[in-house]
Each structure stands twice: as C-alpha cells, then as structure tokens.
Design a protein around this motif. Structure first.
Motif, PDB file in Angstrom:
ATOM      1  N   THR A  45       0.334  -1.518  -0.350  1.00  0.00           N
ATOM      2  CA  THR A  45       0.048  -0.002   0.297  1.00  0.00           C
ATOM      3  C   THR A  45       1.147   0.727   0.211  1.00  0.00           C
ATOM      4  O   THR A  45       0.445   2.561  -0.485  1.00  0.00           O
ATOM      5  CB  THR A  45      -0.835   0.174   1.144  1.00  0.00           C
ATOM      6  N   ASP A  46       2.161   0.978   0.658  1.00  0.00           N
ATOM      7  CA  ASP A  46       3.224   2.421   0.834  1.00  0.00           C
ATOM      8  C   ASP A  46       3.384   2.887  -0.581  1.00  0.00           C
ATOM      9  O   ASP A  46       3.375   3.421  -0.803  1.00  0.00           O
ATOM     10  CB  ASP A  46       4.077   1.964   1.610  1.00  0.00           C
ATOM     11  N   THR A  47       4.142   1.951  -1.102  1.00  0.00           N
ATOM     12  CA  THR A  47       4.971   1.476  -2.396  1.00  0.00           C
ATOM     13  C   THR A  47       3.638   1.960  -3.421  1.00  0.00           C
ATOM     14  O   THR A  47       4.399   3.429  -4.417  1.00  0.00           O
ATOM     15  CB  THR A  47       4.856   0.183  -2.771  1.00  0.00           C
ATOM     16  N   GLU A  48       2.200   1.591  -3.818  1.00  0.00           N
ATOM     17  CA  GLU A  48       1.205   2.191  -4.237  1.00  0.00           C
ATOM     18  C   GLU A  48       0.057   3.659  -3.807  1.00  0.00           C
ATOM     19  O   GLU A  48       0.597   4.573  -5.183  1.00  0.00           O
ATOM     20  CB  GLU A  48      -0.139   1.347  -4.345  1.00  0.00           C
ATOM     21  N   LEU A  49       0.650   4.086  -2.544  1.00  0.00           N
ATOM     22  CA  LEU A  49       0.970   5.321  -1.632  1.00  0.00           C
ATOM     23  C   LEU A  49       1.590   6.437  -2.433  1.00  0.00           C
ATOM     24  O   LEU A  49       1.536   7.516  -3.499  1.00  0.00           O
ATOM     25  CB  LEU A  49       0.234   5.801  -0.869  1.00  0.00           C
ATOM     26  N   SER A  50       2.961   5.994  -2.507  1.00  0.00           N
ATOM     27  CA  SER A  50       4.286   6.653  -2.973  1.00  0.00           C
ATOM     28  C   SER A  50       3.965   7.197  -4.450  1.00  0.00           C
ATOM     29  O   SER A  50       3.622   7.576  -5.375  1.00  0.00           O
ATOM     30  CB  SER A  50       5.396   5.916  -2.235  1.00  0.00           C
ATOM     31  N   SER A  51       3.953   5.779  -5.453  1.00  0.00           N
ATOM     32  CA  SER A  51       2.959   6.061  -6.835  1.00  0.00           C
ATOM     33  C   SER A  51       2.207   6.961  -7.587  1.00  0.00           C
ATOM     34  O   SER A  51       2.335   7.188  -8.226  1.00  0.00           O
ATOM     35  CB  SER A  51       3.697   4.489  -7.604  1.00  0.00           C
ATOM     36  N   LEU A  52       1.553   6.953  -6.308  1.00  0.00           N
ATOM     37  CA  LEU A  52      -0.443   7.825  -6.795  1.00  0.00           C
ATOM     38  C   LEU A  52      -0.097   9.112  -6.611  1.00  0.00           C
ATOM     39  O   LEU A  52      -0.575   9.647  -7.373  1.00  0.00           O
ATOM     40  CB  LEU A  52      -1.496   7.414  -6.213  1.00  0.00           C
ATOM     41  N   ARG A  53       1.399   9.727  -5.260  1.00  0.00           N
ATOM     42  CA  ARG A  53       1.530  10.484  -5.261  1.00  0.00           C
ATOM     43  C   ARG A  53       2.587  11.147  -6.222  1.00  0.00           C
ATOM     44  O   ARG A  53       2.516  12.488  -6.398  1.00  0.00           O
ATOM     45  CB  ARG A  53       2.502  10.433  -3.496  1.00  0.00           C
ATOM     46  N   GLN A  54       3.142   9.861  -6.641  1.00  0.00           N
ATOM     47  CA  GLN A  54       4.562  10.841  -7.952  1.00  0.00           C
ATOM     48  C   GLN A  54       3.382  11.000  -9.083  1.00  0.00           C
ATOM     49  O   GLN A  54       3.281  12.126 -10.379  1.00  0.00           O
ATOM     50  CB  GLN A  54       4.997   9.546  -7.357  1.00  0.00           C
ATOM     51  N   ILE A  55       2.143  10.550  -9.358  1.00  0.00           N
ATOM     52  CA  ILE A  55       1.363  10.116 -10.310  1.00  0.00           C
ATOM     53  C   ILE A  55       0.516  11.702 -10.066  1.00  0.00           C
ATOM     54  O   ILE A  55       0.281  12.881 -10.853  1.00  0.00           O
ATOM     55  CB  ILE A  55       0.644   9.203 -10.614  1.00  0.00           C
ATOM     56  N   TYR A  56       0.206  12.597  -8.802  1.00  0.00           N
ATOM     57  CA  TYR A  56      -0.413  13.179  -8.965  1.00  0.00           C
ATOM     58  C   TYR A  56      -0.252  14.903  -8.640  1.00  0.00           C
ATOM     59  O   TYR A  56      -0.036  15.314  -9.548  1.00  0.00           O
ATOM     60  CB  TYR A  56      -1.052  13.185  -6.848  1.00  0.00           C
TER      61      TYR A  56
END
Length: 291
Positions: free
Chosen positions: A258-269
């Motif tokens: 979840t943390d990796t997905e969240l970091s990737s989503l933050r980068q995308i955001y």
C-alpha cells in the motif's frame, strides 16, 4: 481559422482536463478508500498487538503455573517415595514382630509341654508316695506282729524315711519349678498379647499409610491430567500466536504494498499537478494571444 483551431484545441484540452480531473477524483476516491483501509488495517494491527501482549502475559502466567505444578508434582513424587520407604520399613517391622510372636507361641507350647511332663512326674511321685505310705503301714503291722525283726524293720523304716524325705524334697522342687514355669508361661502370654496389640497397631498404621499413599497417587494422577490439559491449551495458544504472527506478517506486507502504491500515486498526482499547471499556463498564454 486559427482561432477556430485554437478553440478546438482549447475544447480538447478542457475535455482532457475534465477527463484528467475525473481521473484525479477517481484516484482521490480510491486513495481515500485505501487510506480508510490502511487506517482499518492500522487499527487491526494495534488490536492484534494488544491481543498479542495479552496472550504473551497469559502465556507467562500459564508457564509459571506449569512450573509450580511441576514443582508440586516433584514434591509429591518425593513424598510418595518416602511413604513407600516408610511402608516397606513398617512391613519389615511387622514381619519381624510376626516372627517374634510365632517364636513366643512356639516357646509357650514348649513350656506347656514341659509343664505337662512335670505334672506327670508329680503324679508319679504322688503315686510312689502313696505306695510308700502303704508299704510303711504294712511294715508297721509287720513290726507289731513280728517283734523279733524289729531292728531290721527299724532300719528299713529309717531307709524308707530318708527316701521319703528325698522324694518329698524332689516333689517340693518339682512344685517350685512348676510355679516358676507357670509364672514364665503367664509372662509369655502377656508378652504375646502385647505383641498381638502392637501387630494390630502396626496393621492399622499400615492401612492408614496405604490409604494416604492411594490419596497421593490419585492427587498425582489428577495433577498429571491437569498438566496435560494445560500443555494442550498452551500448544493451542502458541499455534494461535503463530497464526496471528502470520497475519501480522501478511498485514505488514500488505502495508508495504500500500505504501509503494501510495508513493506511486503521489508521484502521479505531482506529475498531473505539474501537467495541469503547464496546461493552465498554456491556457493563459492562449487567452492573452486571443486578446
């Protein structure tokens, strides 16, 4: 035509911005759901940690209980061994007393036989005494009838009187020995009664020791059963703790994903924010060109 093209481009950009905004809203909603799920997982992890601490405390308590029960079991086994040794000593003493009672009975029977033989001897001596008295009477009558043989008769009377005295002394000695034998017989009977009473007392003590030994064996069996139940319960608790550790590991791995997905989503955001700023700048520049 340039303005129409720019309008079309602007409309396309606005449509694309709307799509990006819709995608961002969807991503934010997904992110919110993921955050909620993460918070739920975090709450579950805290709950599992608390339950794990409680189970560890309970496990320590159960280990202390098992240790105390093991100590008590060892103490009861040592007490049982002491009871067995006492029981064996009591049984050996009982056998010795039984042997002494048997020897005393045999001795008493021998004394009774000896007393019977002495009684027979006394009867024989009494019969001889009667015979001697009859003989004395005959001699006295013969003395009265025959005055010529008075000296011989007197000598015979003296001889028989001495024999009679000897026999009387022998009879007295036999009676004295009979009295001593009777006294010894009474003493042996009293000793035999004392030995019988002591034997009965030892039998009662032996029965009490056997009852106490049986109670201790029952208590040991009960403690062994309770120890087995506690060991089974401890095994179940350990297996439950292992399962909880596995679940915790799964939750940690899920949290990491979840943390990796969240970091990737933050980068995308962040990237989309930059693209949106760039589009805003392009839109402002196009509006300035239009003006």
């Amino acid at each position: 035509s340039t303005i129409e093209k720019q309008r079309q481009e602007l409309q396309l950009l606005i449509a694309e911005l709307k799509d990006r905004d819709r995608e961002l809203n969807d991503m934010v909603a997904v992110h919110q759901r993921q955050l909620l799920a993460w918070e739920d997982d975090q709450q579950k992890l805290l709950t599992l940690a608390e339950r794990c601490n409680l189970l560890n405390n309970e496990l320590n308590k159960r280990n202390e209980i098992i240790k105390s029960l093991t100590k008590r079991l060892k103490f009861l086994e040592s007490q049982q061994n002491d009871s067995k040794i006492t029981f064996e000593n009591t049984q050996q003493k009982f056998e010795e007393l039984s042997q002494k009672g048997t020897d005393a009975t045999v001795h008493c029977q021998a004394l009774e036989e000896k007393n019977q033989s002495l009684h027979c001897s006394v009867l024989e001596l009494s019969a001889k005494k009667g015979q001697l008295q009859a003989r004395e009477q005959e001699l006295l009558t013969m003395l009265k009838l025959k005055d010529k043989v008075i000296l011989e008769t007197t000598d015979h009377i003296t001889e028989f009187t001495s024999k009679f005295k000897k026999l009387r002394s022998a009879l007295h000695a036999a009676k004295t020995e009979e009295c001593s034998l009777n006294k010894e017989k009474q003493d042996l009977k009293l000793r035999l009664k004392e030995l019988i009473l002591e034997t009965n007392k030892l039998k009662d003590d032996l029965c009490e020791k056997m009852k106490e030994n049986n109670k201790q064996q029952e208590e040991i069996l009960h403690l062994r059963q309770e120890n087995g139940c506690l060991r089974n319960e401890l095994t179940l608790i350990v297996e439950t703790a292992k399962r909880k550790d596995q679940l915790l590991q799964f939750a940690k791995s899920k949290q990491a994903r979840t943390d990796t997905e969240l970091s990737s989503l933050r980068q995308i955001y962040v990237k989309q924010q930059r693209d949106l700023q760039f589009l805003h700048v392009n839109l402002e520049s196009s509006q300035e060109l239009r003006q």
